[in-house]
Design a protein around this motif. Structure first.
Motif, PDB file in Angstrom:
ATOM      1  N   MET A   1       0.835  -1.200   0.000  1.00  0.00           N
ATOM      2  CA  MET A   1       0.000   0.000   0.000  1.00  0.00           C
ATOM      3  C   MET A   1       0.867   1.246   0.000  1.00  0.00           C
ATOM      4  O   MET A   1       1.915   1.292   0.626  1.00  0.00           O
ATOM      5  CB  MET A   1      -0.897   0.005   1.245  1.00  0.00           C
ATOM      6  CG  MET A   1      -1.906  -1.129   1.275  1.00  0.00           C
ATOM      7  SD  MET A   1      -3.204  -0.914   0.041  1.00  0.00           S
ATOM      8  CE  MET A   1      -4.089   0.456   0.756  1.00  0.00           C
TER       9      MET A   1
ATOM     10  N   GLN B   1      -3.100   3.004  -5.660  1.00  0.00           N
ATOM     11  CA  GLN B   1      -2.014   3.251  -4.707  1.00  0.00           C
ATOM     12  C   GLN B   1      -1.369   4.614  -4.971  1.00  0.00           C
ATOM     13  O   GLN B   1      -1.056   5.356  -4.035  1.00  0.00           O
ATOM     14  CB  GLN B   1      -0.960   2.146  -4.801  1.00  0.00           C
ATOM     15  CG  GLN B   1      -1.409   0.802  -4.255  1.00  0.00           C
ATOM     16  CD  GLN B   1      -0.354  -0.262  -4.489  1.00  0.00           C
ATOM     17  OE1 GLN B   1       0.703  -0.244  -3.860  1.00  0.00           O
ATOM     18  NE2 GLN B   1      -0.624  -1.185  -5.395  1.00  0.00           N
TER      19      GLN B   1
ATOM     20  N   THR C   1       2.907  -4.311  -6.612  1.00  0.00           N
ATOM     21  CA  THR C   1       3.059  -3.307  -5.561  1.00  0.00           C
ATOM     22  C   THR C   1       3.824  -2.108  -6.101  1.00  0.00           C
ATOM     23  O   THR C   1       4.831  -2.257  -6.786  1.00  0.00           O
ATOM     24  CB  THR C   1       3.811  -3.899  -4.354  1.00  0.00           C
ATOM     25  OG1 THR C   1       3.079  -5.012  -3.862  1.00  0.00           O
ATOM     26  CG2 THR C   1       3.936  -2.863  -3.239  1.00  0.00           C
TER      27      THR C   1
ATOM     28  N   TRP D   1      -8.692   3.655  -0.460  1.00  0.00           N
ATOM     29  CA  TRP D   1      -8.855   3.959  -1.881  1.00  0.00           C
ATOM     30  C   TRP D   1     -10.189   4.655  -2.133  1.00  0.00           C
ATOM     31  O   TRP D   1     -10.260   5.596  -2.922  1.00  0.00           O
ATOM     32  CB  TRP D   1      -8.774   2.676  -2.713  1.00  0.00           C
ATOM     33  CG  TRP D   1      -7.428   2.020  -2.687  1.00  0.00           C
ATOM     34  CD1 TRP D   1      -6.262   2.545  -2.195  1.00  0.00           C
ATOM     35  CD2 TRP D   1      -7.114   0.719  -3.171  1.00  0.00           C
ATOM     36  NE1 TRP D   1      -5.234   1.643  -2.349  1.00  0.00           N
ATOM     37  CE2 TRP D   1      -5.725   0.507  -2.940  1.00  0.00           C
ATOM     38  CE3 TRP D   1      -7.848  -0.299  -3.764  1.00  0.00           C
ATOM     39  CZ2 TRP D   1      -5.090  -0.674  -3.297  1.00  0.00           C
ATOM     40  CZ3 TRP D   1      -7.221  -1.486  -4.124  1.00  0.00           C
ATOM     41  CH2 TRP D   1      -5.843  -1.664  -3.890  1.00  0.00           C
TER      42      TRP D   1
END
Length: 209
Positions: free
Chosen positions: A1, A92, A61, A144
């Motif tokens: 994250m 992200q 990621t 989010w």
């Protein structure tokens, strides 16, 4: 994250920025069309813009160097296209951008490219479908959702009319915002003209005596 970045934050804007603009967008939607044209227009105005040219697998990621590029940018332009929310990478990025808005006084300008801002703000249609998928995968999506809600409430641009005119309008705003945001190179120079005039008047008075 994105929120797990170890980079240090400041409550005031940095004294200098590495980039003028960071572009956040869904590459498969608009990389070689709208974003490419916008990037070129910004470059022609001498606006230093960071555009990530890598295509990463869905679910990858976000890399710390990309988070750092976001932090080092004075303005973040977020281009919301139909499938933006389908990329957890984009979400992200957005989460980190909204964090920088609060903690680094970054300017955030959303662009709604052929979608209604309410689709972003309320996660409707394709955005709703993407979040249904994330929730089925047991992902924590609240941060989010909040980022999309907050950015959807910001003043931005909705694509309409000829694209060249639309891009010119965006570039004009960016240029103006950068001029307003750029601080004096030396705060000690504030008021220097008044002080010089005062010194001149004293010198003239002294010559008269």
């Amino acid at each position: 994250m994105a929120s797990s970045s170890s980079s240090s934050f400041h409550s005031t804007p940095p004294t200098s920025w590495k980039y003028d603009v960071f572009l956040s967008f869904r590459g498969t939607d608009i990389r070689y069309t709208f974003v490419d044209h916008l990037y070129l227009a910004l470059a022609q105005q001498g606006i230093d813009t960071f555009k990530d040219d890598e295509e990463l697998p869905r679910g990858e990621t976000i890399h710390p160097s990309l988070l750092k590029a976001i932090e080092d940018s004075q303005i973040a332009i977020v281009v919301f296209s139909e499938n933006y929310a389908d990329s957890s990478w984009c979400l992200q990025e957005l989460e980190h951008i909204m964090k920088c808005k609060v903690e680094r006084c970054q300017i955030v300008i959303p662009i709604f490219y052929h979608i209604d801002p309410s689709e972003v703000r309320k996660q409707k249609r394709k955005y709703g479908e993407a979040f249904a998928k994330y929730e089925a995968e047991k992902k924590n999506v609240e941060s989010w959702r909040k980022a999309l809600f907050d950015v959807g409430n910001l003043s931005g641009h909705v694509a309409d009319g000829p694209e060249t005119i639309f891009i010119k309008k965006i570039v004009k705003e960016i240029s103006e915002r950068l001029c307003v945001a750029i601080p004096s190179d030396n705060e000690d120079l504030i008021g220097i003209e008044d002080r010089l005039e005062d010194l001149k008047s004293r010198k003239i008075t002294g010559l008269k005596h």
